[in-house]
Design an enzyme around this catalytic site. Structure first.
Site, short mmCIF file in Angstrom:
data_model
loop_
_atom_site.label_atom_id
_atom_site.label_comp_id
_atom_site.label_asym_id
_atom_site.label_seq_id
_atom_site.Cartn_x
_atom_site.Cartn_y
_atom_site.Cartn_z
N LYS A 125 -19.68 45.93 -42.61
CA LYS A 125 -19.27 47.27 -43.08
C LYS A 125 -19.95 47.60 -44.41
CE LYS A 125 -16.21 48.41 -39.94
NZ LYS A 125 -16.50 49.32 -38.88
N LYS A 133 -23.59 44.41 -28.75
CA LYS A 133 -22.19 44.82 -28.62
C LYS A 133 -22.01 46.30 -28.33
CE LYS A 133 -17.93 45.24 -31.11
NZ LYS A 133 -17.38 45.40 -32.43
N LYS A 192 -17.72 51.78 -30.45
CA LYS A 192 -17.56 53.24 -30.51
C LYS A 192 -18.22 53.84 -31.74
CE LYS A 192 -12.76 52.04 -31.06
NZ LYS A 192 -11.49 52.05 -30.44
P1 TYM Z 1 -11.26 47.54 -31.99
O1 TYM Z 1 -10.49 48.80 -31.98
O2 TYM Z 1 -12.60 47.52 -32.61
O3 TYM Z 1 -11.40 46.97 -30.54
C1 TYM Z 1 -10.25 46.83 -29.72
C2 TYM Z 1 -10.37 45.65 -28.81
O4 TYM Z 1 -11.51 45.77 -27.98
C3 TYM Z 1 -12.34 44.62 -28.13
N1 TYM Z 1 -13.75 45.02 -28.04
C4 TYM Z 1 -14.63 44.42 -27.27
N2 TYM Z 1 -14.51 43.39 -26.41
C5 TYM Z 1 -15.61 43.01 -25.73
N3 TYM Z 1 -16.81 43.62 -25.86
C6 TYM Z 1 -16.99 44.65 -26.71
N4 TYM Z 1 -18.16 45.25 -26.83
C7 TYM Z 1 -15.86 45.09 -27.46
N5 TYM Z 1 -15.67 46.08 -28.37
C8 TYM Z 1 -14.36 46.01 -28.72
C9 TYM Z 1 -12.01 44.06 -29.50
O5 TYM Z 1 -12.34 42.70 -29.57
C10 TYM Z 1 -10.54 44.33 -29.57
O6 TYM Z 1 -9.82 43.32 -28.90
N6 TYM Z 1 -9.10 45.04 -35.61
C11 TYM Z 1 -8.93 45.40 -34.25
C12 TYM Z 1 -7.63 46.12 -33.95
C13 TYM Z 1 -6.45 45.39 -34.42
C14 TYM Z 1 -5.87 44.23 -33.81
C15 TYM Z 1 -4.77 43.88 -34.63
C16 TYM Z 1 -6.18 43.46 -32.69
C17 TYM Z 1 -5.70 45.70 -35.50
N7 TYM Z 1 -4.68 44.79 -35.63
C18 TYM Z 1 -3.97 42.79 -34.32
C19 TYM Z 1 -5.38 42.37 -32.40
C20 TYM Z 1 -4.28 42.04 -33.21
C21 TYM Z 1 -10.08 46.32 -33.89
O7 TYM Z 1 -10.65 46.98 -34.73
O8 TYM Z 1 -10.37 46.40 -32.62
#
Ligand code: TYM
Length: 331
Positions: free
Chosen positions: A111, A194, A197
């Site tokens: 970031k 990867k 979004k």
């Molecule tokens: P976020 O919103 O970026 O992504 C949500 C979930 O989707 C998975 N993910 C992927 N998995 C496989 N391939 C990809 N290209 C891919 N892109 C996204 C992420 O691994 C995630 O599981 N910090 C987290 C949200 C969060 C969270 C938590 C998760 C906040 N608190 C507590 C678990 C427990 C996040 O930004 O995910």
């Protein structure tokens, strides 16, 4: 039965990476375990969304959770900011989270590189808020994609540090989880490793994308000039197409193109056409449900209220215990 927690940030529509990395596991776990799935809207504030976008984004994730098959009767579906207890636990955990370890976190460093003008304290302490999300329900399993592995390691550190400091075993250790033993990482269409979004628009296929858009994105996915030697090593962009095909297409379709690549007869145009149609077959029913559920505001309100009530019960119990353990007392 174990306690499961996971969430998705409300920063836009969900894509295939979110589905295969996270949601697919949510659906499989919801009838077997005690599950809490939430919408991480506090986490979305690190990029300062406009107030009019904030609620729309939260709604979109809730709609897509439900359209994908999350059952609000089986799992607790809630919005992170509906639980002030999460913010309180975040504050308490921050007292034992150190600058050095937070600065070493890979996603923080990324970031800093990507948005050097907005390196706020929320970004630095992002993993602390995530730990609070998880341990507020004393979860042991956290279905996430591969990119979250380090955050889970940090959640374990913060939980065990709390236990050590207060000589308790109150918080269990949470582990990242995926049904197919390995955590998933769905790659992007632009040749990057990867799907995400916040990347450019041609990197991700969204669950709500129309068929026309999906065809356009897949047909313009990055490729090379094709293999010239048998069993040739694949460049990243080609590996990516195969990885996506592996999760959305039938095994015999995948095997057919594998063989075609290995004997150099592959035509990327054919492979892409097939891949686009297989994605459309997969997302089509989801997209219809997204439209249908999105129009039913009464239902969404009911789901959010029910989730808030159930999640609040669990979170307030934890905060009461934690306050006691720390030594807060009323006169
Ligand atoms: P976020 O919103 O970026 O992504 C949500 C979930 O989707 C998975 N993910 C992927 N998995 C496989 N391939 C990809 N290209 C891919 N892109 C996204 C992420 O691994 C995630 O599981 N910090 C987290 C949200 C969060 C969270 C938590 C998760 C906040 N608190 C507590 C678990 C427990 C996040 O930004 O995910």
């Amino acid at each position: 039965m174990e306690t499961v927690v996971s969430g998705i940030r409300s920063t836009g529509n969900l894509h295939l990476g979110n589905y295969f990395g996270a949601i697919r596991n949510f659906i499989r776990m919801q009838h077997e375990h005690k599950c809490f799935f939430f919408i991480a809207d506090y986490h979305s504030l690190t990029t300062h969304p406009a107030p009019e976008d904030l609620h729309r984004n939260v709604k979109q994730v809730l709609v897509e959770y439900l359209a994908a098959g999350l059952d609000p009767e089986a799992a607790t579906l809630y919005i992170q900011s509906d639980l002030p207890q999460v913010a309180e636990l975040y504050l308490l955990l921050n007292m034992n989270a150190y600058k050095g370890e937070l600065e070493r976190c890979t996603s923080f460093k990324e970031k800093v590189r990507k948005q050097p003008d907005n390196v706020n304290a929320g970004l630095l302490t992002y993993p602390v808020l995530m730990a609070a999300d998880i341990i507020i329900h004393k979860a042991t399993k956290v279905p996430v994609g591969k990119d979250q592995e380090q955050h889970l390691e940090m959640a374990r550190t913060f939980a065990s540090r709390f236990n050590r400091l207060y000589k308790t075993d109150y918080f269990p250790q949470p582990y990242a989880f995926n049904f197919s033993s390995e955590l998933m990482k769905i790659p992007g269409l632009d040749g990057s490793t990867k799907m995400g979004k916040s990347e450019n628009n041609n990197n991700a296929v969204f669950l709500a994308d129309e068929p026309k858009m999906i065809r356009k994105k897949i047909m313009s996915a990055v490729t090379d000039s094709g293999p010239t030697k048998r069993n040739q090593q694949r460049p990243q962009s080609i590996k990516n197409l195969f990885l996506i095909m592996k999760v959305v297409s039938q095994p015999d379709t995948y095997d057919f193109f594998e063989e075609a690549y290995n004997d150099c007869s592959i035509r990327y145009g054919d492979m892409k056409k097939q891949l686009a149609e297989d994605i459309i077959k997969f997302t089509g029913p989801l997209r219809e449900k997204i439209i249908e559920i999105g129009n039913d505001v009464g239902y969404l309100r009911k789901v959010a209220e029910m989730g808030k009530e159930k999640a609040m019960e669990s979170a307030s119990k934890t905060i009461e215990d934690v306050r006691n353990i720390i030594g807060f007392k009323s006169f």
